[in-house]
Write a protein that holds these residues in place. Structure first.
Motif, PDB file in Angstrom:
ATOM      1  N   ARG A 185       0.818  -1.217   0.000  1.00 15.21           N
ATOM      2  CA  ARG A 185       0.000   0.000   0.000  1.00 15.21           C
ATOM      3  C   ARG A 185       0.847   1.261   0.000  1.00 15.21           C
ATOM      4  O   ARG A 185       0.522   2.232  -0.689  1.00 15.21           O
ATOM      5  CB  ARG A 185      -0.917  -0.007   1.217  1.00 15.21           C
ATOM      6  N   TYR A 186       1.933   1.268   0.779  1.00 14.31           N
ATOM      7  CA  TYR A 186       2.682   2.501   0.960  1.00 14.31           C
ATOM      8  C   TYR A 186       4.103   2.458   0.394  1.00 14.31           C
ATOM      9  O   TYR A 186       4.780   3.484   0.346  1.00 14.31           O
ATOM     10  CB  TYR A 186       2.750   2.851   2.448  1.00 14.31           C
ATOM     11  N   GLY A 187       4.574   1.284  -0.008  1.00 11.16           N
ATOM     12  CA  GLY A 187       5.899   1.153  -0.603  1.00 11.16           C
ATOM     13  C   GLY A 187       5.785   0.710  -2.050  1.00 11.16           C
ATOM     14  O   GLY A 187       4.718   0.788  -2.666  1.00 11.16           O
ATOM     15  N   ASN A 188       6.899   0.236  -2.592  1.00  9.46           N
ATOM     16  CA  ASN A 188       6.869  -0.271  -3.972  1.00  9.46           C
ATOM     17  C   ASN A 188       6.618  -1.772  -4.019  1.00  9.46           C
ATOM     18  O   ASN A 188       6.732  -2.398  -5.073  1.00  9.46           O
ATOM     19  CB  ASN A 188       8.160   0.082  -4.707  1.00  9.46           C
ATOM     20  N   GLY A 189       6.287  -2.363  -2.852  1.00  7.22           N
ATOM     21  CA  GLY A 189       5.947  -3.780  -2.797  1.00  7.22           C
ATOM     22  C   GLY A 189       7.115  -4.701  -2.575  1.00  7.22           C
ATOM     23  O   GLY A 189       6.926  -5.908  -2.424  1.00  7.22           O
ATOM     24  N   LEU A 190       8.340  -4.152  -2.499  1.00  8.01           N
ATOM     25  CA  LEU A 190       9.524  -4.980  -2.296  1.00  8.01           C
ATOM     26  C   LEU A 190       9.927  -4.974  -0.828  1.00  8.01           C
ATOM     27  O   LEU A 190       9.900  -3.930  -0.170  1.00  8.01           O
ATOM     28  CB  LEU A 190      10.689  -4.481  -3.150  1.00  8.01           C
ATOM     29  N   ILE A 191      10.327  -6.151  -0.338  1.00 11.01           N
ATOM     30  CA  ILE A 191      10.734  -6.313   1.057  1.00 11.01           C
ATOM     31  C   ILE A 191      12.104  -6.980   1.081  1.00 11.01           C
ATOM     32  O   ILE A 191      12.315  -8.002   0.435  1.00 11.01           O
ATOM     33  CB  ILE A 191       9.715  -7.171   1.828  1.00 11.01           C
ATOM     34  N   ASP A 192      13.028  -6.389   1.826  1.00 18.82           N
ATOM     35  CA  ASP A 192      14.376  -6.942   1.968  1.00 18.82           C
ATOM     36  C   ASP A 192      14.483  -7.766   3.242  1.00 18.82           C
ATOM     37  O   ASP A 192      13.889  -7.430   4.269  1.00 18.82           O
ATOM     38  CB  ASP A 192      15.416  -5.817   2.061  1.00 18.82           C
TER      39      ASP A 192
END
Length: 387
Positions: A48-55
Motif C-alpha cells: 500500500r505505501y511502498g513499492n511492494g519490495l521487502i528486503d
C-alpha cells in the motif's frame, strides 16, 4: 506525525533512509520472530505505501522499500498497530539483537531476548548504530559468522557464557547474570573509547589494544560452531530463502498464510514455523544447492543512490559460475552494506568499473581494478584468477 527524519545510512522504522527508490524502513522483529498476522500486515503495508519490495537483511531484519514521504506517516501508524515500533528512534537504534532461530519452547532463548530488549530500552549507552548482540545459546553455535559484538552462548558443559566478539573464550554466567554482564561489557566498550573513531566495533577495539577488565573476562570455551544452515526441513519448520535477500510482498504474504510464525535469520532466509514441507514459489530459494546462496549482493543502482552499478543483474549472471565451496559479494560501493566480513571473491563497483578483491572485504586492496560488468559476465574465470 512529525516530519520524516531522514538520517544516516543505517535505517530504522522511526528513522528511515532515503534511497534511490524512495524511503527505506527497517523493521526489527522482537526476539527475531514475527507472528503470522504481523507478517501479513507488513506485506499489506509494503504493497500500500511502498513499492511492494521487502528486503531480508544480514541482521535478521526486514526492510520496506519505496515509501514516499506522503505515505510514511500512515505506514508508521500501521506498524504501530502491529506492535512493531519502539518508543523512540534512540531505543530502536540500540535494539540490535540477533537470535538463533533454532530455539524451542521452554528454553532460555526467548526470555533472554526479551530481557535484553528491556535492558537496552532502559539503558543510555549511546552505542554505535552497527553495534549488536547475539543470543546463540543452542547446543551448537549458528551465529558465529553473523555480525555481533557481544555474544551470549553455551559453554562445553551446557552453562551460559558472555563473550566479547574478537576473543575466543568468555565469562561463565548464571541465567540471572547473563544480561547484566552483557550490558556491563557494552558499558565498558563505551567507557574505554570503543564508540569513538571510524570502526566502532568490539573486535576492532580489542585488536587495537583495548583490554577487557578482569571481571568481564573468563576462560569458558563456547560449544562448537555448526555449518552454515541451508534451506530445508528442520524439526521446527521449513527454512526458505529469497534470492539476494529481496522478495515481493506477495511472497511474504504467501508464507505467512501457511505459518504459525516466521523466524528471521541473518542468512537472508526465514524459518517458517510449523511448515513440514518445502513451499513452492518462483521467488523462493528452497534447494540447498541453489547457486543464489553463494552470492551476496546489495540493492545496487538504481535502487540505492550510493551505488555505481546494478549489482543484482551482475550477481545473477555470475552465480552459476561460483564454486560450491566459495562465496561472491557484489557491492555497489565500498561501504559493504550487504556484508561486512571477508569472502572468497568481492566485487566493488566504482566510477571506473568493478574492483576485484580476493579473500577479503570491500575495504581491502583489489587485485584488479576497472573491470566492466560485461567483461566479468563474458569471462567469469577472471573471478578465480583465470581467464
Amino acid at each position: 506525525m512529525s516530519a520524516v527524519a531522514i538520517k544516516g545510512w543505517c535505517p530504522g522504522a522511526l528513522r528511515p533512509m532515503q534511497s534511490g527508490d524512495g524511503l527505506v524502513l527497517r523493521i526489527r522483529p522482537r526476539g527475531g520472530r514475527l507472528e503470522a498476522a504481523q507478517a501479513v500486515g507488513i506485506a499489506e503495508l509494503a504493497a500500500r505505501y511502498g513499492n511492494g519490495l521487502i528486503d531480508l537483511t544480514s541482521r535478521a531484519n526486514l526492510q520496506i522499500r519505496g515509501v514516499s514521504e506522503v505515505g510514511y506517516p500512515a505506514l508508521i501508524d500501521g506498524l504501530g498497530a502491529l506492535g512493531l515500533l519502539d518508543a523512540d528512534s534512540e531505543t530502536e537504534a540500540q535494539r540490535n539483537i540477533l537470535v538463533t532461530p533454532f530455539w524451542i519452547a521452554g528454553d532460555d532463548t526467548s526470555s533472554l531476548a526479551a530481557e535484553l530488549e528491556r535492558a537496552l530500552a532502559g539503558a543510555s549507552l549511546d552505542l554505535p548504530t552497527k553495534f549488536g548482540f547475539a543470543i546463540d545459546d543452542g547446543t551448537v553455535r549458528v551465529l558465529t559468522g553473523a555480525s555481533a559484538d557481544i555474544r551470549i552462548e553455551r559453554d562445553r558443559n551446557g552453562g551460559l557464557l558472555v563473550r566479547a566478539d574478537g576473543v575466543e573464550r568468555g565469562r561463565s554466567v548464571t541465567r540471572g547474570e547473563a544480561v547484566p554482564v552483557a550490558l556491563a561489557v557494552a558499558e565498558w566498550f563505551v567507557a574505554s573509547g570503543g564508540a569513538k573513531g571510524e570502526k566502532r566495533r568490539m573486535a576492532t577495539h580489542l585488536a587495537s589494544g583495548a583490554t577487557l577488565p578482569d571481571f568481564l573476562r573468563g576462560d569458558a570455551e563456547p560449544v562448537a560452531r555448526s555449518a552454515a544452515p541451508v534451506p530445508g526441513l528442520y524439526p521446527i519448520g521449513a527454512m526458505v530463502g529469497v534470492a539476494f535477500g529481496q522478495m515481493p510482498h506477495q511472497t511474504l504474504n504467501h508464507l505467512a498464510a501457511s505459518a504459525q510464525a516466521l523466524r528471521m535469520t541473518p542468512w537472508r532466509m526465514m524459518l517458517v514455523e510449523g511448515m513440514h514441507e518445502m513451499p513452492r514459489g518462483a521467488d523462493l530459494v528452497t534447494d540447498a544447492e541453489d547457486p543464489a546462496l553463494r552470492v551476496i549482493a546489495c540493492s545496487g543502482a538504481p535502487r540505492c543512490g550510493e551505488a555505481h552499478a546494478d549489482t543484482r543483474m551482475l550477481a545473477s549472471a555470475l552465480a552459476r559460475h561460483i564454486p560450491a565451496n566459495a562465496r561472491l559479494h557484489v557491492s555497489g560501493c565500498p561501504k559493504g552494506c550487504a556484508h561486512s566480513g571477508p569472502v572468497d571473491i568481492t566485487l566493488v563497483a566504482t566510477r571506473e568499473g568493478f574492483d576485484l578483491i580476493r579473500r577479503g572485504t570491500t575495504r581491502d586492496t583489489p587485485v584488479r581494478r576497472g573491470l566492466t560488468g560485461a567483461e566479468l559476465a563474458a569471462n567469469p574465470l577472471l573471478l578465480m584468477g583465470g581467464g
